[in-house]
Design a protein around this motif. Structure first.
Motif, PDB file in Angstrom:
ATOM      1  N   PHE A   1      32.954  45.303  29.711  1.00 18.16           N
ATOM      2  CA  PHE A   1      33.317  45.456  30.915  1.00 18.16           C
ATOM      3  C   PHE A   1      33.177  44.527  32.071  1.00 18.16           C
ATOM      4  CE2 PHE A   1      33.035  50.378  30.078  1.00 18.16           C
ATOM      5  CZ  PHE A   1      34.294  50.221  29.041  1.00 18.16           C
ATOM      6  N   VAL A   2      31.396  44.240  32.225  1.00 15.44           N
ATOM      7  CA  VAL A   2      31.368  43.118  33.141  1.00 15.44           C
ATOM      8  C   VAL A   2      31.941  41.796  32.815  1.00 15.44           C
ATOM      9  CG1 VAL A   2      29.299  42.075  33.851  1.00 15.44           C
ATOM     10  CG2 VAL A   2      29.029  44.418  33.405  1.00 15.44           C
ATOM     11  N   CYS A   3      31.972  41.471  31.638  1.00 18.10           N
ATOM     12  CA  CYS A   3      32.697  39.977  31.309  1.00 18.10           C
ATOM     13  C   CYS A   3      34.245  40.052  31.801  1.00 18.10           C
ATOM     14  CB  CYS A   3      32.365  39.697  29.910  1.00 18.10           C
ATOM     15  SG  CYS A   3      30.630  39.329  29.463  1.00 18.10           S
ATOM     16  N   TYR A   4      34.734  41.173  31.256  1.00 14.77           N
ATOM     17  CA  TYR A   4      36.175  41.317  31.719  1.00 14.77           C
ATOM     18  C   TYR A   4      36.430  41.218  33.103  1.00 14.77           C
ATOM     19  CZ  TYR A   4      40.626  43.619  32.555  1.00 14.77           C
ATOM     20  OH  TYR A   4      41.818  43.886  33.073  1.00 14.77           O
ATOM     21  N   VAL A   5      35.539  42.016  33.995  1.00 17.93           N
ATOM     22  CA  VAL A   5      35.797  42.022  35.470  1.00 17.93           C
ATOM     23  C   VAL A   5      35.464  40.439  35.846  1.00 17.93           C
ATOM     24  CG1 VAL A   5      34.822  42.870  37.677  1.00 17.93           C
ATOM     25  CG2 VAL A   5      35.238  44.362  35.771  1.00 17.93           C
ATOM     26  N   LEU A   6      34.204  39.774  35.460  1.00 21.80           N
ATOM     27  CA  LEU A   6      34.165  38.316  35.892  1.00 21.80           C
ATOM     28  C   LEU A   6      35.401  37.466  35.735  1.00 21.80           C
ATOM     29  CD1 LEU A   6      30.298  38.158  34.678  1.00 21.80           C
ATOM     30  CD2 LEU A   6      31.084  38.436  36.934  1.00 21.80           C
ATOM     31  N   SER A   7      35.818  37.719  34.362  1.00 24.56           N
ATOM     32  CA  SER A   7      37.071  36.857  34.266  1.00 24.56           C
ATOM     33  C   SER A   7      38.126  37.047  34.975  1.00 24.56           C
ATOM     34  CB  SER A   7      37.535  37.056  32.719  1.00 24.56           C
ATOM     35  OG  SER A   7      36.464  36.856  31.877  1.00 24.56           O
ATOM     36  N   LEU A   8      38.400  38.438  35.349  1.00 24.00           N
ATOM     37  CA  LEU A   8      39.447  38.682  36.375  1.00 24.00           C
ATOM     38  C   LEU A   8      39.277  38.145  37.608  1.00 24.00           C
ATOM     39  CD1 LEU A   8      40.331  42.489  36.118  1.00 24.00           C
ATOM     40  CD2 LEU A   8      41.771  40.574  35.687  1.00 24.00           C
ATOM     41  N   MET A   9      37.939  37.924  38.216  1.00 29.14           N
ATOM     42  CA  MET A   9      37.469  37.735  39.497  1.00 29.14           C
ATOM     43  C   MET A   9      37.514  36.083  39.615  1.00 29.14           C
ATOM     44  SD  MET A   9      34.703  40.217  41.077  1.00 29.14           S
ATOM     45  CE  MET A   9      33.553  39.809  40.027  1.00 29.14           C
ATOM     46  N   PHE A  10      37.097  35.464  38.503  1.00 30.62           N
ATOM     47  CA  PHE A  10      36.879  34.207  38.976  1.00 30.62           C
ATOM     48  C   PHE A  10      38.121  33.178  38.084  1.00 30.62           C
ATOM     49  CE2 PHE A  10      32.588  35.753  39.227  1.00 30.62           C
ATOM     50  CZ  PHE A  10      32.539  35.344  40.707  1.00 30.62           C
ATOM     51  N   ALA A  11      38.636  33.736  37.145  1.00 27.16           N
ATOM     52  CA  ALA A  11      39.486  33.004  36.147  1.00 27.16           C
ATOM     53  C   ALA A  11      39.180  31.601  35.952  1.00 27.16           C
ATOM     54  CB  ALA A  11      40.916  33.210  37.231  1.00 27.16           C
ATOM     55  N   ASN A  12      38.070  31.225  35.491  1.00 29.60           N
ATOM     56  CA  ASN A  12      37.623  29.944  35.230  1.00 29.60           C
ATOM     57  C   ASN A  12      36.592  30.162  34.248  1.00 29.60           C
ATOM     58  OD1 ASN A  12      35.733  27.703  35.620  1.00 29.60           O
ATOM     59  ND2 ASN A  12      37.396  26.843  36.842  1.00 29.60           N
ATOM     60  N   TYR A  13      36.932  29.435  32.989  1.00 36.92           N
ATOM     61  CA  TYR A  13      35.811  29.545  31.788  1.00 36.92           C
ATOM     62  C   TYR A  13      34.531  29.174  32.410  1.00 36.92           C
ATOM     63  CZ  TYR A  13      39.747  30.270  28.745  1.00 36.92           C
ATOM     64  OH  TYR A  13      40.950  30.734  28.208  1.00 36.92           O
ATOM     65  N   TYR A  14      34.202  27.962  33.036  1.00 39.76           N
ATOM     66  CA  TYR A  14      33.020  27.669  33.130  1.00 39.76           C
ATOM     67  C   TYR A  14      32.338  28.598  34.339  1.00 39.76           C
ATOM     68  CZ  TYR A  14      34.795  23.153  31.504  1.00 39.76           C
ATOM     69  OH  TYR A  14      35.567  22.309  30.834  1.00 39.76           O
ATOM     70  N   VAL A  15      32.916  29.018  35.165  1.00 36.90           N
ATOM     71  CA  VAL A  15      32.233  29.877  36.117  1.00 36.90           C
ATOM     72  C   VAL A  15      31.891  31.266  35.517  1.00 36.90           C
ATOM     73  CG1 VAL A  15      32.441  31.122  38.347  1.00 36.90           C
ATOM     74  CG2 VAL A  15      33.295  29.006  38.271  1.00 36.90           C
ATOM     75  N   VAL A  16      32.811  31.814  34.855  1.00 35.13           N
ATOM     76  CA  VAL A  16      32.639  32.970  34.151  1.00 35.13           C
ATOM     77  C   VAL A  16      31.378  32.900  32.997  1.00 35.13           C
ATOM     78  CG1 VAL A  16      33.873  34.629  32.570  1.00 35.13           C
ATOM     79  CG2 VAL A  16      35.143  33.688  34.528  1.00 35.13           C
TER      80      VAL A  16
END
Length: 264
Positions: free
Chosen positions: A186-201
Motif C-alpha cells: 500500500f505504501v509503495c503504491y501511494v508513493l508511486s501515485l504521489m511522486f510518479a517518478n521511478y528514481y524518487v519512488v
C-alpha cells in the motif's frame, strides 16, 4: 472495476516475473537449506533440522540467504510486482481516463485493493509452500541449531512457548509477514501515485523501509520466529510500522483525493 484492474496486472509480463520471483525465492531457499543439512545425520531425528528451523522465515538459523534477500529487497519486489504500475499509467495518461470514469476516490481505493490482493496472495503462496515442504521433508526433526533450551538465562516464557508450539508459531509469523508485506505494498503504491517518478519512488521506499528494519525496534522482529526479542520489542515495532504506513497512506489520500486537482 477491481476485477478488471486485477486482470490488467495479471496479464502484465512484469507483474508475472516478480510474482514468480516472490514465490520462487522461498522454494530455492528450501533447496539450499536441504543441502546444508548433513545427510549423514538426516536419518536421526535428534540431528535433523526441526521444520521451523528449515522454514524460510527462520533467517540466519540455517543460513537462509533467500530470507535475507526477501527482507532487504522487499521494496523492489513489491514495486516491481505491481505498486509502481501507476508511474507507467501516469506517463501514458491512463490514470486521467480512469479518474474521469471512476472519480479520484474510487481510483485511489481500487488501486490500493488491487495491490493488496496481489501482494497478499503472492507472498502467502511462497511462504506457505516453503513451510509445507519443511514440514514434509524435515518431519520429526528435533535440531533447533541453538542451545536456548538448555540455557535458562536466555529461555524466556515467550521463547519457551514458541519452541513448544512451533506450527502455531510459524502460522502467526507467516500471517504477520504477509500482512506486513501487504501494508507496505500500500505504501509503495501511494508513493508511486504521489511522486510518479521511478528514481524518487524507489529511493523514498528504500529509506522508509530501511529506517524501520535497522532501528532498535526492527520490523524484522515481526517476521522471524525463535528470536530473543519478545513482545517488549515486537509491540513497539508493530506500532511504529502501523503509524508510519498509516501516515503515508493517509497523506497520499489527502493529497491525491481531497486536495489535489483533477489529475494524479
Amino acid at each position: 472495476m477491481l476485477k478488471s484492474e486485477l486482470n490488467r496486472y495479471i496479464h502484465d509480463w512484469r507483474t508475472r516475473i516478480f510474482a514468480i520471483l516472490i514465490v520462487v525465492i522461498p522454494l530455492l531457499d528450501f533447496i539450499q537449506v536441504l543441502f546444508s543439512q548433513d545427510f549423514a545425520d538426516f536419518g536421526d531425528a535428534q540431528y535433523r533440522f526441526n521444520p521451523i528451523v528449515a522454514s524460510f522465515l527462520s533467517g540466519s538459523q540455517a543460513e537462509h540467504y533467500g530470507q535475507i534477500i526477501f527482507v532487504w529487497f522487499m521494496p523492489i519486489l513489491l514495486l516491481g510486482l505491481c505498486a509502481d504500475r501507476t508511474i507507467r499509467d501516469h506517463k501514458e495518461q491512463y490514470d486521467i481516463a480512469q479518474i474521469m470514469r471512476l472519480g479520484k476516490k474510487r481510483y485511489y481505493l481500487v488501486g490500493l485493493m488491487a495491490n493488496g490482493i496481489l501482494t497478499f496472495v503472492t507472498t502467502g503462496i511462497g511462504l506457505i509452500l516453503n513451510y509445507l515442504l519443511a514440514l514434509l521433508v524435515f518431519h520429526g526433526g528435533k535440531d533447533f541449531l541453538t542451545d536456548d533450551l538448555e540455557n535458562s538465562s536466555t529461555l524466556t516464557a515467550e521463547l519457551s512457548w514458541q519452541y513448544n508450539h512451533t506450527v502455531l508459531t510459524m502460522l502467526m509469523v507467516t500471517v504477520a509477514t504477509v500482512l506486513l508485506a501487504t501494508v507496505f505494498a500500500f505504501v509503495c503504491y501511494v508513493l508511486s501515485l504521489m511522486f510518479a517518478n521511478y528514481y524518487v519512488v524507489y529511493t523514498v521506499a528504500f529509506v522508509v523501509w530501511f529506517a524501520q528494519i535497522i532501528s532498535k525496534y526492527s520490523t524484522t522482529y515481526l517476521m522471524q520466529p525463535l528470536i530473543e526479542y519478545g513482545l517488549n520489542y515486537q509491540i513497539p515495532s508493530a506500532l511504529i510500522f502501523i503509524a508510519t504506513s498509516g501516515a503515508i497512506i493517509g497523506l497520499g489520500y489527502w493529497r491525491m483525493v481531497m486536495w489535489h486537482g483533477d489529475q494524479l
